[in-house]
Write a protein that holds these residues in place. Structure first.
Motif, PDB file in Angstrom:
ATOM      1  N   LYS A  31      18.116  -3.329   0.405  1.00  0.00           N
ATOM      2  CA  LYS A  31      17.196  -3.943   1.368  1.00  0.00           C
ATOM      3  C   LYS A  31      17.341  -5.458   1.348  1.00  0.00           C
ATOM      4  O   LYS A  31      17.382  -6.080   0.295  1.00  0.00           O
ATOM      5  CB  LYS A  31      15.747  -3.564   1.031  1.00  0.00           C
ATOM      6  N   ASP A  33      16.259  -9.159   1.395  1.00  0.00           N
ATOM      7  CA  ASP A  33      15.093  -9.946   1.004  1.00  0.00           C
ATOM      8  C   ASP A  33      14.962 -11.083   2.009  1.00  0.00           C
ATOM      9  O   ASP A  33      15.621 -12.113   1.884  1.00  0.00           O
ATOM     10  CB  ASP A  33      15.276 -10.476  -0.417  1.00  0.00           C
ATOM     11  N   SER A  36      14.583 -14.696   1.044  1.00  0.00           N
ATOM     12  CA  SER A  36      15.708 -15.386   0.408  1.00  0.00           C
ATOM     13  C   SER A  36      16.675 -16.004   1.407  1.00  0.00           C
ATOM     14  O   SER A  36      17.656 -16.633   1.024  1.00  0.00           O
ATOM     15  CB  SER A  36      16.475 -14.407  -0.488  1.00  0.00           C
ATOM     16  N   THR A 243      21.186  -7.032  -7.458  1.00  0.00           N
ATOM     17  CA  THR A 243      21.158  -7.845  -6.237  1.00  0.00           C
ATOM     18  C   THR A 243      22.566  -8.244  -5.827  1.00  0.00           C
ATOM     19  O   THR A 243      23.483  -8.275  -6.649  1.00  0.00           O
ATOM     20  CB  THR A 243      20.324  -9.127  -6.414  1.00  0.00           C
ATOM     21  N   ILE A 262      18.574  -6.401  -2.234  1.00  0.00           N
ATOM     22  CA  ILE A 262      17.981  -5.869  -3.447  1.00  0.00           C
ATOM     23  C   ILE A 262      18.122  -4.348  -3.431  1.00  0.00           C
ATOM     24  O   ILE A 262      17.791  -3.674  -2.447  1.00  0.00           O
ATOM     25  CB  ILE A 262      16.500  -6.235  -3.551  1.00  0.00           C
ATOM     26  N   GLN A 264      17.165  -0.631  -3.944  1.00  0.00           N
ATOM     27  CA  GLN A 264      15.858   0.039  -3.911  1.00  0.00           C
ATOM     28  C   GLN A 264      15.787   1.171  -4.928  1.00  0.00           C
ATOM     29  O   GLN A 264      16.792   1.731  -5.307  1.00  0.00           O
ATOM     30  CB  GLN A 264      15.587   0.576  -2.502  1.00  0.00           C
TER      31      GLN A 264
END
Length: 264
Positions: A31, A33, A36, A243, A262, A264
């Motif tokens: 997913k 972020d 970021s 990540t 990231i 999950q």
């Protein structure tokens, strides 16, 4: 919207940033972020004046009457008609369709201080009917000409964006050197890393893809539209394997950006 959706689709590849011997750690769902994001520093430029709307940083550039009716647009794979309407001195509406099918629509509102504008959008280009929805805020870089609509001028992306999961989730599977990815919107492909270009299903503006290893933990993806490179993405896996940093070069618009994914 399209730029945000395009980045979301492309970043699925980053799951391949490891040799086939460690493929299982990259399988699963990743997913974006949104917080970021490192956004492009190149402004988007619009002009709404004299009853006409021009997007001079769109590819291709176009001008249409801002009368609420649909007008033909050539050269864009995602739409062949655009309609622009002036709602009030600070608000415009924009819609597109392709072959009569609704594609993307948004409402853009300029703040009272003229410093920012907020765009609320729905992207219906998905082949499986799952729409991407959200909103984003841009910061003014330059004003439009005197007498033009408040939405005119140059605008910079900011990190203030909200989107639903359809825009930020990808599912990955690496089998040997064969990478498969799928998104909630119906975009998918299977390709051999360090192999030839492979077809992409479900995205009119992204027709083939090629992947290559540049290091044991770094993968470079090149996207193509009808044989012409449109974007280059570099994916670097973090040491903890949780990540991935995704750096994008948008070759069509001449912009760069980055985001973290990231697991999950």
């Amino acid at each position: 919207m399209n730029r945000l959706a395009c980045i979301a689709v492309a970043s699925v590849l980053l799951a391949a940033v490891a040799p086939a011997t460690a493929a299982s750690k990259f399988d699963g769902t990743w997913k974006f972020d949104i917080a970021s994001q490192q956004v492009s520093t190149k402004a988007s430029v619009y002009l709404l004046t004299g009853g006409s709307y021009t997007c001079s940083t769109c590819v291709p550039v176009y001008t249409v009457a801002a009368d609420g009716a649909f007008h033909p647009i050539a050269g864009n794979p995602y739409y062949d008609e655009v309609a622009v309407v002036v709602v009030d001195p600070r608000t415009i509406g924009w819609k597109s369709r392709k072959g009569g099918k609704p594609m993307v629509e948004f409402t853009r509102v300029v703040a009272a201080d003229d410093a920012t504008q907020t765009t609320t959008f729905t992207d219906m280009t998905a082949v499986n009917g799952v729409a991407v929805t959200g909103k984003s805020t841009d910061k003014r870089a330059a004003a439009g000409p005197v007498g033009s609509h408040a939405a005119s001028g140059s605008w910079l992306d900011t990190t203030a964006a909200e989107v639903n999961d359809a825009a930020v989730l990808v599912t990955l599977h690496l089998d040997g050197e064969a990478m498969t990815f799928k998104t909630p919107t119906g975009v998918s492909y299977t390709t051999t890393i360090d192999g030839p270009q492979s077809p992409v299903v479900g995205d009119a503006g992204w027709t083939t893809v090629a992947l290559k290893w540049t290091a044991p933990d770094t993968l470079v993806e090149t996207d193509y539209r009808d044989g012409k490179a449109t974007g280059v993405f570099t994916y670097a896996m973090a040491v903890d394997g949780r990540t991935i940093r995704a750096d994008q070069q948008d070759l069509l618009h001449g912009t760069t950006s980055a985001v973290t994914l990231i697991k999950q």
